[in-house]
Design a protein around this motif. Structure first.
Motif, short mmCIF file in Angstrom:
data_model
loop_
_atom_site.label_atom_id
_atom_site.label_comp_id
_atom_site.label_asym_id
_atom_site.label_seq_id
_atom_site.Cartn_x
_atom_site.Cartn_y
_atom_site.Cartn_z
N ASN A 246 96.13 -42.04 -22.86
CA ASN A 246 94.74 -41.62 -22.65
C ASN A 246 94.28 -40.81 -23.86
OD1 ASN A 246 96.35 -39.47 -22.01
ND2 ASN A 246 95.18 -38.81 -20.25
N CYS A 247 95.22 -40.12 -24.49
CA CYS A 247 94.93 -39.43 -25.74
C CYS A 247 96.27 -39.11 -26.39
CB CYS A 247 94.16 -38.15 -25.47
SG CYS A 247 93.57 -37.35 -26.97
N GLN A 248 96.26 -39.04 -27.71
CA GLN A 248 97.47 -38.62 -28.41
C GLN A 248 97.89 -37.24 -27.90
OE1 GLN A 248 99.24 -40.27 -31.16
NE2 GLN A 248 100.63 -38.84 -30.16
N CYS B 167 101.88 -27.06 -4.55
CA CYS B 167 100.62 -27.73 -4.88
C CYS B 167 100.52 -27.80 -6.40
CB CYS B 167 99.46 -26.93 -4.30
SG CYS B 167 97.85 -27.57 -4.78
N ALA B 168 100.64 -29.01 -6.97
CA ALA B 168 100.65 -29.17 -8.43
C ALA B 168 99.54 -30.10 -8.88
CB ALA B 168 102.02 -29.69 -8.88
N VAL B 169 98.37 -29.93 -8.28
CA VAL B 169 97.21 -30.76 -8.66
C VAL B 169 96.36 -29.98 -9.67
CG1 VAL B 169 97.23 -31.90 -6.40
CG2 VAL B 169 95.72 -29.94 -6.77
N MET C 193 101.24 -29.23 -22.38
CA MET C 193 102.41 -29.76 -21.68
C MET C 193 103.44 -28.64 -21.52
SD MET C 193 102.63 -33.56 -23.33
CE MET C 193 102.87 -33.07 -25.03
N GLU C 194 103.51 -27.74 -22.51
CA GLU C 194 104.43 -26.60 -22.40
C GLU C 194 104.01 -25.69 -21.24
OE1 GLU C 194 107.24 -25.78 -23.62
OE2 GLU C 194 107.40 -23.61 -23.35
N GLY C 195 102.71 -25.39 -21.17
CA GLY C 195 102.22 -24.54 -20.08
C GLY C 195 102.50 -25.19 -18.74
C1 LIG Z 1 92.85 -35.88 -23.62
C2 LIG Z 1 93.92 -34.83 -23.51
C3 LIG Z 1 94.66 -34.48 -24.62
C4 LIG Z 1 95.65 -33.50 -24.53
N1 LIG Z 1 96.42 -33.22 -25.61
C5 LIG Z 1 97.48 -32.39 -25.46
C6 LIG Z 1 98.40 -32.21 -26.52
O1 LIG Z 1 98.29 -32.80 -27.60
N2 LIG Z 1 99.46 -31.38 -26.32
C7 LIG Z 1 99.64 -30.73 -25.14
O2 LIG Z 1 100.63 -30.00 -25.01
N3 LIG Z 1 98.77 -30.88 -24.11
C8 LIG Z 1 97.71 -31.69 -24.24
N4 LIG Z 1 96.84 -31.88 -23.20
C9 LIG Z 1 97.00 -31.06 -21.99
C10 LIG Z 1 98.09 -31.62 -21.05
O3 LIG Z 1 97.93 -33.00 -20.88
C11 LIG Z 1 97.94 -30.93 -19.70
O4 LIG Z 1 97.90 -29.54 -19.87
C12 LIG Z 1 99.10 -31.25 -18.77
O5 LIG Z 1 99.41 -32.62 -18.77
C13 LIG Z 1 98.72 -30.80 -17.36
O6 LIG Z 1 99.75 -31.10 -16.45
P1 LIG Z 1 99.63 -30.68 -14.92
O7 LIG Z 1 100.83 -31.22 -14.24
O8 LIG Z 1 99.33 -29.24 -14.82
O9 LIG Z 1 98.30 -31.40 -14.37
P2 LIG Z 1 97.96 -32.96 -14.25
O10 LIG Z 1 98.49 -33.69 -15.40
O11 LIG Z 1 96.50 -33.04 -14.02
O12 LIG Z 1 98.76 -33.44 -12.96
C14 LIG Z 1 98.25 -33.28 -11.66
C15 LIG Z 1 98.60 -34.52 -10.85
O13 LIG Z 1 98.11 -34.34 -9.51
C16 LIG Z 1 97.66 -35.60 -9.03
N5 LIG Z 1 96.76 -35.38 -7.89
C17 LIG Z 1 95.49 -34.90 -7.90
N6 LIG Z 1 95.02 -34.84 -6.65
C18 LIG Z 1 96.00 -35.28 -5.83
C19 LIG Z 1 96.11 -35.46 -4.42
N7 LIG Z 1 95.08 -35.19 -3.58
N8 LIG Z 1 97.27 -35.94 -3.90
C20 LIG Z 1 98.32 -36.24 -4.73
N9 LIG Z 1 98.26 -36.10 -6.07
C21 LIG Z 1 97.12 -35.62 -6.61
C22 LIG Z 1 96.96 -36.17 -10.27
O14 LIG Z 1 96.79 -37.57 -10.15
C23 LIG Z 1 97.92 -35.78 -11.38
O15 LIG Z 1 98.91 -36.77 -11.61
C24 LIG Z 1 95.85 -32.84 -23.29
C25 LIG Z 1 95.10 -33.19 -22.17
C26 LIG Z 1 94.16 -34.18 -22.28
C27 LIG Z 1 93.39 -34.58 -21.04
#
Ligand SMILES: Cc1cc2nc3c(=O)[nH]c(=O)nc-3n(C[C@H](O)[C@H](O)[C@H](O)COP(=O)(O)OP(=O)(O)OC[C@H]3O[C@@H](n4cnc5c(N)ncnc54)[C@H](O)[C@@H]3O)c2cc1C
Length: 468
Positions: free
Chosen positions: A60-62, A263-265, A428-430
């Motif tokens: 979706n993005c690098q 809850c990891a949404v 991703m680290e956070g």
């Molecule tokens: C375009 C873009 C570029 C980025 N570039 C970088 C980068 O270069 N380096 C970096 O470190 N970070 C980058 N990030 C940030 C990084 O991607 C995010 O901080 C990280 O992936 C967040 O992870 P998460 O698990 O907290 O949340 P999410 O990845 O949002 O995971 C939450 C999950 O919950 C699921 N979900 C939602 N609602 C429900 C429900 N009701 N029931 C079941 N499942 C549900 C979602 O489908 C999702 O899979 C970028 C982000 C984006 C969008």
């Protein structure tokens, strides 16, 4: 409950990096984990999709990882995919007109490891470099936690940084790392990037780029959970509709119960899912609607020939693997194939770009590419695929730390996600740190038992006042 008071079972809602990180750590401690993920794939915001036009798997993005991301790298090691990251210790900065500056570690120890290459760089004058050096000396000494209520723009102007230096140096780094402009981003968040991501250790700023589509990094999770001593499972296409303290009801009306519920949404979904009675008594949920978002645009482009400048010393005509475009709206370009014909452009804090059509986006990126790499003007653009992520990350504005919730609160629901109080911007680290902290909370152990320590601060950096 399982052995020694740890839970026997855990239900994790969300199969992004936070959910996966939590799941793997719990599975390692003998907890039977079930992940409910609404989509048909893992990885959340850091994943890939099959492009119907090109039939290719595109991210979706690098996504880029830095050497300082110790927890995300630990997660990749647990998934058995750490070797799918290609590492670079040099950054390439290209100015309008085509001059390339190579910034990488030299003979001096951290925090002075970039000194020689930085002094040679052409995109700043000597006076500007000295200006930046003075600001870095200050950044080394400050306690970033005292700068939570001001913007980094204010901090920089108090350090005497000119507007040109901000545009050409500070902004490209901060906008890419924090996804917010210098004028809006919290100074403490930006200071963290420079302290831990650049100055603390020689390898902190090494750039890691996945050599496979992001999705492939997380595919192993399901197999690893299934093979755990208390076998876990991943239920894709399974959306939670309501989360309470003992379980989850899915949109299909099915109920899942477990000893602990995580809850990891994403932050904007949390309040919609948590049972209202729990929300009203658990203060962590009270201010989640104050989180604002910042968009990122990823642009996949295919040309009829290589477009980036040649990599110095390469015998086979290789081009630069990536580049920062100095003072241009397109901040980063990444080479996506060996031939250099496929590139990926990244625009963070991309608010101005959201109204543009794919064609207009392509033209704007092309204008930036031509301005910085004049030789690319002869290349024919064959394909553009722009992916707009409107809710890419939360906006790390001043005051944000006071509303980021912890994993535990006044209810038994454990929170994980990049928006929780990890001290890191949305990365991703956070997300990994939050998942590890959530696992610690579920097991009732200190988070320090799970969270991997940051890279040690280099001795000279420590003497000069840098604290982790
Ligand atoms: C375009 C873009 C570029 C980025 N570039 C970088 C980068 O270069 N380096 C970096 O470190 N970070 C980058 N990030 C940030 C990084 O991607 C995010 O901080 C990280 O992936 C967040 O992870 P998460 O698990 O907290 O949340 P999410 O990845 O949002 O995971 C939450 C999950 O919950 C699921 N979900 C939602 N609602 C429900 C429900 N009701 N029931 C079941 N499942 C549900 C979602 O489908 C999702 O899979 C970028 C982000 C984006 C969008």
């Amino acid at each position: 409950m399982g052995r020694e008071g740890s839970p026997g079972s855990a239900l994790i809602v969300g199969g992004g990096i936070a959910g996966l990180a939590c799941a793997l750590r719990l599975a390692d401690r003998g907890v039977g984990v079930t992940i409910l993920e609404t989509r048909k794939k893992l990885g959340g915001r850091a994943t890939s999709f099959k492009d119907v036009r090109s039939e290719q798997w595109l991210d979706n993005c690098q996504h880029v990882v830095l050497g300082c991301c110790t927890n995300y790298l630990d997660l990749l090691a647990r998934l058995g995919v750490r070797d799918r990251i290609r590492w670079y210790d040099t950054q390439y900065w290209i100015e309008e007109g085509g001059r390339v500056s190579r910034v990488g570690p030299g003979v001096f120890p951290a925090p002075a490891h970039f000194t020689e290459s930085f002094l040679r760089a052409s995109f700043l004058t000597l006076g500007e470099k000295l200006q930046i050096g003075r600001a870095c000396a200050r950044i080394m000494r400050v306690n970033r936690r005292e700068y939570r209520d001001q913007t980094f723009g204010t901090f920089l102007s108090r350090c005497g940084q000119s507007e040109r230096v901000i545009r050409r140096f500070w902004a490209p780094v901060v906008v890419s790392a924090c996804n917010l402009d210098v004028a809006r981003v919290s100074a403490s968040v930006a200071l963290h990037v420079f302290q831990e991501g650049f100055l603390a250790a020689r390898a902190s700023a090494d750039i890691g780029v996945p050599s496979v589509p992001l999705l492939e990094l997380y595919e192993q999770a399901e197999r690893r959970l299934a093979a755990a001593s208390a076998p876990g499972r991943v239920l894709l296409g399974s959306a939670a509709e309501r989360i309470d303290e003992t379980g989850v009801i899915t949109t299909d009306g099915e109920r899942f119960d477990a000893d602990v519920v995580i809850c990891a949404v994403p932050v904007e979904r949390v309040c919609r899912l948590i049972d209202p009675a729990i929300r009203s008594r658990d203060a962590r949920f009270a201010r989640l609607d104050e989180f604002a978002h910042s968009p990122i645009l990823g642009v996949h482009m295919t040309f009829d020939r290589a477009v980036l400048p040649p990599l110095a010393g390469s015998r086979n005509g290789e081009t630069l693997p990536h580049a920062v475009l100095v003072d241009r709206p397109t901040q980063w370009l990444f080479r996506k194939d060996d031939a250099g014909k496929r590139i990926h452009a990244v625009i963070s804090a991309a608010d101005d770009w959201l109204p543009l059509s794919e064609d207009q986006v392509g033209k704007r990126v092309l204008a930036d590419l031509h301005a910085c790499v004049p030789a690319s003007a002869g290349a024919k653009l064959l394909e553009v695929r722009a992916v707009k992520e409107k809710l890419a990350t939360f906006a790390p504005v001043p005051g944000i730390e006071s509303i980021r919730p912890g994993p535990i609160g006044d209810s038994r629901i454990i929170l994980a996600g990049d928006y929780t109080d990890t001290g890191w911007p949305a990365t991703m680290e956070g997300a990994t740190r939050s998942g590890y902290a959530a696992a610690a909370a579920a097991l009732g152990v200190p988070s320090t038992d799970m969270i991997v320590a940051s890279l040690p601060v280099a001795p000279l950096a420590s003497v000069l006042g840098l604290r982790a």
